[in-house]
Design a protein around this motif. Sequence first.
Motif, PDB file in Angstrom:
ATOM      1  N   LEU A 104      19.756 -16.487  16.064  1.00 40.81           N
ATOM      2  CA  LEU A 104      18.751 -17.545  16.097  1.00 40.81           C
ATOM      3  C   LEU A 104      18.160 -17.702  17.493  1.00 40.81           C
ATOM      4  N   GLN A 105      19.015 -17.552  18.539  1.00 39.42           N
ATOM      5  CA  GLN A 105      18.480 -17.646  19.889  1.00 39.42           C
ATOM      6  C   GLN A 105      17.492 -16.522  20.175  1.00 39.42           C
ATOM      7  N   ALA A 106      17.680 -15.384  19.472  1.00 36.15           N
ATOM      8  CA  ALA A 106      16.723 -14.287  19.638  1.00 36.15           C
ATOM      9  C   ALA A 106      15.326 -14.745  19.236  1.00 36.15           C
ATOM     10  N   ASN A 107      15.225 -15.553  18.170  1.00 36.01           N
ATOM     11  CA  ASN A 107      13.909 -16.087  17.772  1.00 36.01           C
ATOM     12  C   ASN A 107      13.330 -16.970  18.865  1.00 36.01           C
ATOM     13  N   LEU A 108      14.195 -17.804  19.491  1.00 35.17           N
ATOM     14  CA  LEU A 108      13.716 -18.672  20.567  1.00 35.17           C
ATOM     15  C   LEU A 108      13.250 -17.848  21.769  1.00 35.17           C
ATOM     16  N   ILE A 109      13.988 -16.780  22.078  1.00 31.24           N
ATOM     17  CA  ILE A 109      13.592 -15.924  23.203  1.00 31.24           C
ATOM     18  C   ILE A 109      12.268 -15.226  22.897  1.00 31.24           C
ATOM     19  N   LYS A 110      12.120 -14.719  21.663  1.00 28.66           N
ATOM     20  CA  LYS A 110      10.851 -14.074  21.283  1.00 28.66           C
ATOM     21  C   LYS A 110       9.700 -15.056  21.376  1.00 28.66           C
ATOM     22  N   THR A 111       9.926 -16.299  20.946  1.00 29.89           N
ATOM     23  CA  THR A 111       8.878 -17.317  21.033  1.00 29.89           C
ATOM     24  C   THR A 111       8.499 -17.589  22.482  1.00 29.89           C
TER      25      THR A 111
ATOM     26  N   THR B 165      10.749  -8.401  22.170  1.00 28.08           N
ATOM     27  CA  THR B 165       9.399  -8.646  22.658  1.00 28.08           C
ATOM     28  C   THR B 165       8.892  -9.933  22.018  1.00 28.08           C
ATOM     29  N   GLY B 166       7.645 -10.311  22.337  1.00 29.14           N
ATOM     30  CA  GLY B 166       7.100 -11.534  21.771  1.00 29.14           C
ATOM     31  C   GLY B 166       6.890 -11.473  20.278  1.00 29.14           C
ATOM     32  N   SER B 167       6.912 -10.288  19.688  1.00 31.40           N
ATOM     33  CA  SER B 167       6.624 -10.179  18.257  1.00 31.40           C
ATOM     34  C   SER B 167       7.714  -9.493  17.444  1.00 31.40           C
ATOM     35  N   THR B 168       8.685  -8.819  18.107  1.00 35.08           N
ATOM     36  CA  THR B 168       9.653  -8.053  17.312  1.00 35.08           C
ATOM     37  C   THR B 168      10.951  -7.862  18.076  1.00 35.08           C
ATOM     38  N   THR B 169      11.972  -7.427  17.333  1.00 36.88           N
ATOM     39  CA  THR B 169      13.254  -7.001  17.911  1.00 36.88           C
ATOM     40  C   THR B 169      13.515  -5.572  17.455  1.00 36.88           C
ATOM     41  N   SER B 170      13.909  -4.708  18.386  1.00 40.39           N
ATOM     42  CA  SER B 170      14.142  -3.308  18.018  1.00 40.39           C
ATOM     43  C   SER B 170      15.357  -2.784  18.774  1.00 40.39           C
TER      44      SER B 170
ATOM     45  N   ILE C 112      18.661 -28.022  25.791  1.00 40.87           N
ATOM     46  CA  ILE C 112      19.476 -27.254  24.849  1.00 40.87           C
ATOM     47  C   ILE C 112      18.779 -27.113  23.509  1.00 40.87           C
ATOM     48  N   ILE C 113      17.931 -28.109  23.169  1.00 43.54           N
ATOM     49  CA  ILE C 113      17.158 -28.041  21.932  1.00 43.54           C
ATOM     50  C   ILE C 113      15.700 -28.224  22.298  1.00 43.54           C
ATOM     51  N   ASP C 114      14.865 -27.324  21.902  1.00 50.57           N
ATOM     52  CA  ASP C 114      13.431 -27.377  22.185  1.00 50.57           C
ATOM     53  C   ASP C 114      12.685 -27.540  20.869  1.00 50.57           C
ATOM     54  N   SER C 115      12.185 -28.747  20.594  1.00 51.27           N
ATOM     55  CA  SER C 115      11.551 -28.996  19.295  1.00 51.27           C
ATOM     56  C   SER C 115      10.294 -28.163  19.119  1.00 51.27           C
ATOM     57  N   GLN C 116       9.619 -27.836  20.240  1.00 50.38           N
ATOM     58  CA  GLN C 116       8.407 -27.022  20.118  1.00 50.38           C
ATOM     59  C   GLN C 116       8.757 -25.627  19.611  1.00 50.38           C
ATOM     60  N   ASN C 117       9.774 -24.991  20.210  1.00 57.18           N
ATOM     61  CA  ASN C 117      10.189 -23.674  19.741  1.00 57.18           C
ATOM     62  C   ASN C 117      10.689 -23.734  18.306  1.00 57.18           C
ATOM     63  N   GLU C 118      11.463 -24.807  17.979  1.00 54.83           N
ATOM     64  CA  GLU C 118      11.979 -24.930  16.620  1.00 54.83           C
ATOM     65  C   GLU C 118      10.844 -25.001  15.610  1.00 54.83           C
ATOM     66  N   LEU C 119       9.752 -25.703  15.966  1.00 62.55           N
ATOM     67  CA  LEU C 119       8.624 -25.820  15.039  1.00 62.55           C
ATOM     68  C   LEU C 119       8.005 -24.462  14.762  1.00 62.55           C
ATOM     69  N   PHE C 120       7.751 -23.676  15.820  1.00 64.31           N
ATOM     70  CA  PHE C 120       7.121 -22.377  15.629  1.00 64.31           C
ATOM     71  C   PHE C 120       8.050 -21.408  14.896  1.00 64.31           C
ATOM     72  N   VAL C 121       9.368 -21.514  15.184  1.00 60.57           N
ATOM     73  CA  VAL C 121      10.317 -20.665  14.468  1.00 60.57           C
ATOM     74  C   VAL C 121      10.376 -21.046  12.996  1.00 60.57           C
ATOM     75  N   LEU C 122      10.453 -22.354  12.710  1.00 57.04           N
ATOM     76  CA  LEU C 122      10.500 -22.828  11.323  1.00 57.04           C
ATOM     77  C   LEU C 122       9.274 -22.385  10.526  1.00 57.04           C
ATOM     78  N   SER C 123       8.108 -22.455  11.154  1.00 62.81           N
ATOM     79  CA  SER C 123       6.881 -22.137  10.429  1.00 62.81           C
ATOM     80  C   SER C 123       6.831 -20.681   9.995  1.00 62.81           C
ATOM     81  N   ASP C 124       7.643 -19.820  10.638  1.00 69.55           N
ATOM     82  CA  ASP C 124       7.664 -18.395  10.283  1.00 69.55           C
ATOM     83  C   ASP C 124       8.741 -18.042   9.267  1.00 69.55           C
TER      84      ASP C 124
END
Length: 682
Positions: free
Chosen positions: A35-42, A69-74, A520-532
Motif C-alpha cells: 500500500l505504501q508503494a501506491n503512496l510513493i507512486k502518487t 515510477t509515477g505510473s507503474t511498478t516493475s 503518517i496519514i495523508d488524506s490527499q494521497n489516500e483520496l487519489f489512491v482510493l479513486s483508482d
Amino acid sequence: MRDTLDHELLLLFNTANQFRLLQNVENFHFEEDPLQANLIKTALATFTITNRLLSDIAYVPFNQDYVLTGSTTSTSKLFTEDVYVSTSFTPDQFLNRLRNLQSFKTFPIRFYKNEEGLAIAIPQISDYGKTSGICLFYIRNSTLEAMILNQLSKYNAQLEIRDNEDTLLFTSKPTSFMASKDDITLTIRSNIAPWTFIVRVAREQALLDSLNRLSKMQQMSTLVAICFVSILIFFFATINYKPIKRLQKLAGDLTFGPSDGSKSKGEFEEIENTLALLKYQNTDLASKLERSKSSEANIALQDLLSGRYKHLEDFNTVAAELSLEFFHSQFFVACILIQETNRDIDELAQLFHEELPDDLNCFYVLTPIPDQIYFINSIPDSYQSKIPEVYETMRDSVEANTGLNITVGLGSVVEGTALISQSFLEARTALDYRFVRGKNTTIVFSEVAKSISFSTTFPNLLLDQLKIALQASDIESIEELTKQLTDFLSQESIPLFLAKTLSFSAINLFFEHLPASSTIIDSQNELFVLSDFETVDEVIEALQSVKNRFIHLDRPAYRQNAELLLHEAIAYIKKHGFECGFTMQHVADHVSLQLPNLSLMFKEHTHITPLDYVTSLRMDAAKRLLEETDLPLKDISLQVGYYNISSFIRRFKQLNGITPGDYRKIRTHTPQSLYHSEQEIG
C-alpha cells in the motif's frame, strides 16, 4: 544559461530531499507494505506534475528487486531493459551502477526505447549517511532543447553538456549553426553539479566582408558623423557632468564594479549595462515568482479537493495571496478525461478554462492521475440546472478545435468545502460509466446513480460513533467500529463508489484526530489512491491499514515534534516574513508540512493563524518605522513586505482604524513628516 540550468538542478535536489522526508523511504519494503508503494507512486507523480521540465521520476530502492515510477511498478530487470534503457551500458551494467551509486550522476537513456533524454540520479541518503535508494529524474532532450533554444538561437550558438568523465550528455541542434574551425568556444562549469557547459558561437565573417567593401566616401561620412556626435556629447557632458558621474557610481555599485570613478568603461556604457542587468533580473524574478505561485496554487487546490479545509473561510484566507477565492458555499467537481494525447496537460487545462463561461467561479487542479484534469466549481443555487449544458458546450468546442477525444464526468452539488471530496469521487465514478454511456460525452453522476440499485443505506451512525471514539482515544471502540465498517463494506450488494465514499469519510476522521504535525496519514494521497481502486477488497485494505497506523502512532513523540516544528516555523517567519515575495507555502515547505497542517498546528499552539501572526509582525514593524524614522510610506511598505503601497495602507487602516500617515501624525506630532509621507502617496 548556466544560472538557468543550475536553478533547475537545485530544484531537483530539493525535490529528492522532500521525497525522502515525506515518504520515509529508508524503512520501505515493497513486499511488506504494497500500500505504501501506491503512496510513493502518487508522490512521484505529484512531483513530476509540479516541475514542467520533468517527464518522469523513478525510485530505485536498494536491496529490492522493484522499481517505482509515477505510473507503474516493475521489476528491476524490466525497468532497465524496457523503461529506462541506457545508451552506454547493458541493462545489468546500468542496474549495477545505480545500486552502487553514492553521488550525483547523469545517464543518457532512451525512455521506453523511444525518446532520448537524460536520467539524473540523486542518491537518497539518510541523516545517518545510509543510502536507501536512488531518485531518477527523466528529462526529454526535446524539453531541454526547447528551454535553451530562445537563449542560444539569437547568438547562432550550440551547447554541449558533459559530465566530470567528459562523457557527452547533451548537444543542442539549432538549424542555422554550422560547425567550423573558426568557431568561438566558451567553457563554463556548473556550480551545482559535475557538469561542464561548452558553448560554440559561429563567427559572422560575412558581416566583416561587407564592412570591408564599404566605399571610402561612406567611411568618411560615418567618421564625420561620429566626430560631430562626439563633440556634442562632450559638450553636454561637460555642462552637466556631475549627475552622470553619480549615475555611473550607482551603476557600478549595483553591478559590483569599481566605485572609485575609475574609467574601466564609459559612463554611458556602464549605465546601459546596469539597466540591462536589472531588466534581466527583474524578468527572471517575475518568471520564478509566477512558476512558484502556480505550483503553490495547485497544491492548495489539491488540499481543498481532498477535504483538508472544513470551512470556506479557512481556504479563502490561506489562498488569498495566491489569487484564489471562491464566492459561493455550493460546490461540484468536474473530471475531464483526455484520451491519447501528447499535448501539455497544463496548456489543455488553460484552454478548457477559457472555454467555460466567465460567470462560473472555478479553478482547475492537476493531480497525479494521468490524462485527467479536475475543475472545482463554486455556484449559486440558480446555476445548478445549467451545469450539464455548460460543460457539454465546453467539451464540444474544445473537441471541435483540437480533434481530441474528451469525456467529462460531473459530481453532485454539495454544500460546503468539507464535502468536495465526495463530489470528486462521484465525478470519477461518472467517468467509469463511459464504457456504458459511451465516450466523448458528458456524464452526470446523479443520472448514473438512478441506474444503480442497492438496498443498503449510508451508515452515518457508525461514522458518528467512530468520531466520538477517536475524540476519546478509545482504542477498543475504534477497533470494533472499524470492524463494523469493514463488515458493511463486505456486503455483496454495496456499489464500489459507495464503498470509496464511506472509506474516505472514515479515513478523514482518522486524519482529523491526528496531531497537526503528523504526516503518517495523508488524506490527499489516500483520496487519489482510493479513486483508482477497482475492487471493494482494495478499499477495505486501505481503511484497515490507516486504522492500524493510527492506533500504533507514538503520540507523545509527535507532541514534542510539534513544538520543535512550531519554533522552527516562527524562526523562519521572523527571518523571511518581511520579504515582499514571502508566502505561507514557503514556511510549510521549510518545516516539511502540508499548508493546512501547518495552519492547524500553529493555531492549536498559539490560538492565531500563521497569516495573522505574519501580519501582526509586519504592522508592529511599520509602527516602529513610522514613529522613529522620516522614511516615506513607499519605503516603509517595501521594508515590511508589501510591494503595493495601496495594499499596505488599506491593511494598516483595517487593523488599526487609521491610515499610516494619521498614525505618524498622532505619535510624532510632526506635521512636516506627515506632509512628506502623504506626498509620497500622491
